[in-house]
Design a protein around this motif. Structure first.
Motif, PDB file in Angstrom:
ATOM      1  N   CYS A 117      47.209  44.243  68.481  1.00  0.00           N
ATOM      2  CA  CYS A 117      48.562  44.420  67.938  1.00  0.00           C
ATOM      3  C   CYS A 117      49.554  43.424  68.538  1.00  0.00           C
ATOM      4  N   GLY A 118      49.109  42.647  69.537  1.00  0.00           N
ATOM      5  CA  GLY A 118      50.000  41.629  70.110  1.00  0.00           C
ATOM      6  C   GLY A 118      50.770  42.101  71.327  1.00  0.00           C
ATOM      7  N   LEU A 119      50.589  43.355  71.717  1.00  0.00           N
ATOM      8  CA  LEU A 119      51.313  43.822  72.909  1.00  0.00           C
ATOM      9  C   LEU A 119      50.681  43.300  74.203  1.00  0.00           C
ATOM     10  N   TYR A 120      49.388  43.018  74.186  1.00  0.00           N
ATOM     11  CA  TYR A 120      48.757  42.398  75.366  1.00  0.00           C
ATOM     12  C   TYR A 120      48.091  41.089  74.964  1.00  0.00           C
ATOM     13  N   PRO A 121      48.873  40.028  74.836  1.00  0.00           N
ATOM     14  CA  PRO A 121      48.306  38.745  74.407  1.00  0.00           C
ATOM     15  C   PRO A 121      47.341  38.197  75.457  1.00  0.00           C
ATOM     16  N   LEU A 122      46.199  37.697  74.992  1.00  0.00           N
ATOM     17  CA  LEU A 122      45.247  37.073  75.914  1.00  0.00           C
ATOM     18  C   LEU A 122      45.372  35.566  75.795  1.00  0.00           C
ATOM     19  N   PHE A 123      45.643  34.938  76.932  1.00  0.00           N
ATOM     20  CA  PHE A 123      45.845  33.484  76.910  1.00  0.00           C
ATOM     21  C   PHE A 123      45.397  32.849  78.208  1.00  0.00           C
ATOM     22  N   GLU A 124      45.293  31.529  78.171  1.00  0.00           N
ATOM     23  CA  GLU A 124      44.956  30.745  79.358  1.00  0.00           C
ATOM     24  C   GLU A 124      45.917  29.573  79.475  1.00  0.00           C
ATOM     25  N   TYR A 125      46.402  29.363  80.674  1.00  0.00           N
ATOM     26  CA  TYR A 125      47.187  28.166  80.975  1.00  0.00           C
ATOM     27  C   TYR A 125      46.442  27.344  82.016  1.00  0.00           C
ATOM     28  N   GLU A 126      46.204  26.088  81.674  1.00  0.00           N
ATOM     29  CA  GLU A 126      45.593  25.195  82.658  1.00  0.00           C
ATOM     30  C   GLU A 126      46.584  24.094  82.973  1.00  0.00           C
ATOM     31  N   ASN A 127      46.873  23.944  84.253  1.00  0.00           N
ATOM     32  CA  ASN A 127      47.879  22.976  84.714  1.00  0.00           C
ATOM     33  C   ASN A 127      49.181  23.091  83.930  1.00  0.00           C
ATOM     34  N   GLY A 128      49.574  24.294  83.657  1.00  0.00           N
ATOM     35  CA  GLY A 128      50.865  24.531  83.021  1.00  0.00           C
ATOM     36  C   GLY A 128      50.852  24.467  81.511  1.00  0.00           C
ATOM     37  N   VAL A 158      59.449  48.256  69.847  1.00  0.00           N
ATOM     38  CA  VAL A 158      58.150  47.896  70.431  1.00  0.00           C
ATOM     39  C   VAL A 158      57.467  46.843  69.551  1.00  0.00           C
ATOM     40  N   GLN A 159      57.593  47.017  68.220  1.00  0.00           N
ATOM     41  CA  GLN A 159      57.015  46.033  67.290  1.00  0.00           C
ATOM     42  C   GLN A 159      57.636  44.653  67.520  1.00  0.00           C
ATOM     43  N   ASP A 160      58.928  44.634  67.815  1.00  0.00           N
ATOM     44  CA  ASP A 160      59.614  43.355  68.083  1.00  0.00           C
ATOM     45  C   ASP A 160      59.003  42.643  69.296  1.00  0.00           C
ATOM     46  N   ILE A 161      58.649  43.434  70.304  1.00  0.00           N
ATOM     47  CA  ILE A 161      58.031  42.835  71.503  1.00  0.00           C
ATOM     48  C   ILE A 161      56.696  42.186  71.117  1.00  0.00           C
ATOM     49  N   ALA A 162      55.897  42.919  70.319  1.00  0.00           N
ATOM     50  CA  ALA A 162      54.603  42.380  69.871  1.00  0.00           C
ATOM     51  C   ALA A 162      54.809  41.128  69.017  1.00  0.00           C
ATOM     52  N   ASN A 196      57.230  39.070  69.013  1.00  0.00           N
ATOM     53  CA  ASN A 196      57.675  37.974  69.870  1.00  0.00           C
ATOM     54  C   ASN A 196      56.480  37.336  70.591  1.00  0.00           C
ATOM     55  N   ASN A 197      55.563  38.167  71.089  1.00  0.00           N
ATOM     56  CA  ASN A 197      54.341  37.644  71.730  1.00  0.00           C
ATOM     57  C   ASN A 197      53.519  36.820  70.744  1.00  0.00           C
ATOM     58  N   ILE A 198      53.397  37.348  69.527  1.00  0.00           N
ATOM     59  CA  ILE A 198      52.574  36.688  68.505  1.00  0.00           C
ATOM     60  C   ILE A 198      53.120  35.287  68.214  1.00  0.00           C
TER      61      ILE A 198
END
Lengths: 395, 292
Positions: free
Chosen positions: B228-239, B275-279, B281-283
């Motif tokens: 649903c986008g509330l816990y986005p999974l991501f990776e940042y490498e060197n910023g 809450v949907q707005d938070i999701a 925004n993440n998306i």
């Protein structure tokens, strides 16, 4: 070799000779010169330690905790609020039986904020499970660090040691100090070789949860080790003397002009230099006075104190700390030592002096001897300024 | 599942505990040449009640908030001993000990550049003490210290942006993961330990007791948070954002209604919209939407 050194620099030099693998500290006056000197030694390649600059004393103590658990010798130093901020970790280090050595550059506690010397900081942590030894001068401060590592890392002990030295008076004072030669240090202080450490070759878990079925025995074990260590200190002192030629006897107390003394001051730390001079002055006038200096405050040497003071008629305990609302900290111990004993002083008075860096002069000491002549007093503050206690601050 | 030599069965975690699964994934990915420093919290309590331990690697617990500093000392000692090259150091803790009380120690560890992986197991409240609100508790969550009532719909603030805070230290690797995607946790841990320097991974770990869902719903609930986008999974490498788990976004209501902690929102479309707005925004922010 004797060198004329600032106390802090002498401490940094002796720590260098102990070759700690990890050093971590956070700056606080008056501890700073010690760790600045160590940082420079590391930067210059004279000392092969990892020097970890942390964001707080809490982390300084945690870093040395982690280093010690990994099996290397470690060092930290602090003062006053810094010691209080690391208090949680200080207790934890002892509970985990890690042989950390720390310098406490003794300083008053806020509020009001005050950077000058008294002994409220370390004394407030007396129940933490650390040895506490108090130096009278910089030679002792140097030697007590060597003795501290030897004691802490003794397999029979495995407890941390706090070497307490009066802030500014010792840390910033210049004195001639016989600096221990490296070969002698290596002879006296073997490489640290722990029984247990964090090592993937032999995985262990440390710092487990102990429920009511197990917790009490861990505290009992430390209590027993503390009591037994009173004797180990004599052995270590003898070995220290055989290597370095300086005799600290049993390392528990120093008796100064006690033999026939009728009036005795009990005190701790650098103020004892001043008291010795005052005793000499009074002795020259035929007065039977003396000093009992407490060197090891934790564990407290009750039996030695009783032995040393059994023939003294009147005892004045001088504390550079208070237990607000109760008897002063050293006075409590001395009074407790004699409870139920048939032989002992008729009077044990307690005096508080030198808080927040107020000078304890020869005249202060003479005044304490004078007040010891009348009735017994408790936590009697010496050298108060009456003009600051006027009613404009009250009613 | 087979018993693991590095994280043994028989520990006392609750049924359906997301943290237990995630912790096992982490240490199995890191391998036997690892030393762990653990904050006080559920994981510490349920794995090391004397005289037993679930850990097959060297493991130390000191206090609630100092695993990052203890790990710094371990890493420094290993460097001194010349052993750092072969040994991974992991510091780990829950969301409260990471984002609240231990944030200073963690910031120090990240800023000093230690070669340590920090893992935050994020179950979004102080579960070990009975579901009190932490800095990582989501907006509008009902906890024991942010209860919903006639004047409140629960926690008044969104989650503290811990991954961004870690990222701001200029560290080489920051990632989020979820107990709902165990293989993804392992891949990220392996990547993290292959990189020198400080690393931060935050893993979303459902807590059936605190979130109030059935114990067999741990995986679906964790996956719903991601989907649903509330816990986005991501990776940042060197910023730089180098990867994200793409989703076909589900409405947040599906996630909320699966848990008792959000029950008070279900007849309140206004709050659900927030809450949907938070999701949403993440998306947008992490470009989560899968291409059709």
């Amino acid at each position: 070799m004797k060198e004329f050194l600032e106390g802090s620099h002498a401490i940094a030099e002796v720590i260098k000779s102990c070759k700690p693998g990890v050093i971590s500290a956070y700056p606080i006056t008056p501890q700073t010169h010690i760790v600045e000197d160590l940082a420079q030694m590391v930067s210059d390649g004279q000392l092969k330690s990892q020097f970890v600059n942390v964001e707080s004393e809490h982390s300084a103590a945690s870093v040395v905790l982690g280093g010690s658990a990994t099996g290397v010798r470690v060092y930290t130093a602090t003062s006053s609020q810094g010691l209080f901020y690391m208090q949680e970790v200080v207790f934890n280090i002892a509970g985990m039986r890690l042989p950390v050595v720390m310098t406490c550059a003794n300083r008053a506690i806020s509020a009001p904020i005050n950077i000058w010397n008294d002994q409220q900081d370390s004394i407030s942590l007396r129940d933490a499970g650390w040895f506490q030894v108090y130096a009278e001068n910089n030679q002792e401060a140097v030697d007590f660090h060597l003795i501290g590592y030897r004691l802490a890392e003794d397999k029979r002990v495995m407890l941390p040691v706090m070497v307490c030295m009066d802030g500014f008076i010792l840390t910033h004072g210049m004195e001639a100090v016989d600096m221990p030669e490296q070969e002698k240090v290596d002879k006296f202080l073997p490489r640290y070789n722990p029984l247990y450490k964090l090592d993937p070759a032999q995985p262990v878990s440390m710092g487990l949860l102990a429920d009511p079925d197990y917790y009490m025995e861990t505290r009992f074990a430390i209590q027993e080790t503390m009591k037994e260590s009173l004797g180990y200190l004599s052995d270590i002192s003898r070995e220290f003397n055989s290597v370095f030629g300086r005799d600290y006897k049993d390392l528990l107390v120093e008796e100064y002009q006690l033999k026939d003394a009728e009036k005795v001051i009990v005190a701790m730390g650098s103020v004892c230099g001043t008291i010795k001079e005052a005793v000499d002055e009074q002795r020259a006038k035929g007065k039977k006075v003396g000093l009992l200096r407490i060197i090891t405050y934790r564990p407290f040497p009750y039996a030695r104190v009783c032995e040393a003071l059994k023939n003294a008629a009147k005892v004045a305990v001088l504390d550079k700390a208070v237990s607000l609302g109760a008897y002063a900290p050293i006075a409590v111990e001395v009074k407790a030592a004699f409870y139920g004993k048939k032989q002992g002083p008729k009077m044990i008075s307690s005096f508080v002096a030198g808080l927040g860096g107020r000078d304890i002069t020869l005249e202060t000491v003479h005044e304490i001897f004078r007040r010891l002549s009348t009735k017994e007093v408790n936590s009697d503050f010496v050298d108060l300024k009456p003009e600051l206690l006027k009613e404009e601050y009250g009613e | 599942m087979e018993n693991s030599p590095l994280f043994k069965s028989g520990h006392t975690a609750c049924a359906g505990c997301g943290q237990a699964i995630a912790a096992r994934m982490v240490i199995e990915a890191a391998g036997a040449n690892t030393i762990i420093a653990n904050n006080t919290g559920c994981l510490e309590v349920f794995t090391t009640k004397y005289p037993e331990t679930a850990w097959g690697v060297p493991w130390i617990h000191s206090l609630f908030e100092n695993s990052a500093a203890v790990a710094s000392g371990i890493e420094a000692a290993l460097k001194y001993l010349g052993k750092k090259e072969n040994i991974n150091v992991i510091a780990q803790g829950g969301d409260g000990s990471t984002a609240d009380i231990g944030l200073q120690a963690l910031s120090g560890m990240l800023e000093r550049g230690h070669d340590i992986l920090y893992v935050c197991y994020d179950n979004e409240a102080y579960m070990n003490t009975g579901v009190q609100r932490s800095g990582l508790t989501p907006f509008d969550t009902n906890t024991t210290t942010s209860p919903s009532g006639s004047q409140s719909s629960g926690n008044i603030r969104p989650k503290k942006p811990m991954p961004e805070i870690a990222l701001a230290h200029g560290i080489p690797y920051v990632a989020t993961a979820s107990a709902g995607l165990p293989q993804d946790i392992q891949r990220k841990v392996k990547k993290a330990i292959s990189i020198k320097g400080p690393k931060y991974i935050q893993i979303h770990v459902p807590c059936p007791l605190g979130w109030r869902h059935e114990t067999d719903q741990m995986l679906p609930v964790a996956k719903l948070a991601v989907d649903c986008g509330l816990y986005p999974l991501f990776e940042y490498e060197n910023g730089v954002l180098t990867g994200q788990k793409k989703i076909v976004p589900k409405p947040v209501e599906e996630y909320l209604k699966a848990q008792g902690r959000f029950k008070h929102l279900l007849n309140n479309p206004e709050e659900i919209k927030k809450v949907q707005d938070i999701a949403d925004n993440n998306i947008m922010k992490y470009n989560l939407k899968a291409q059709a």
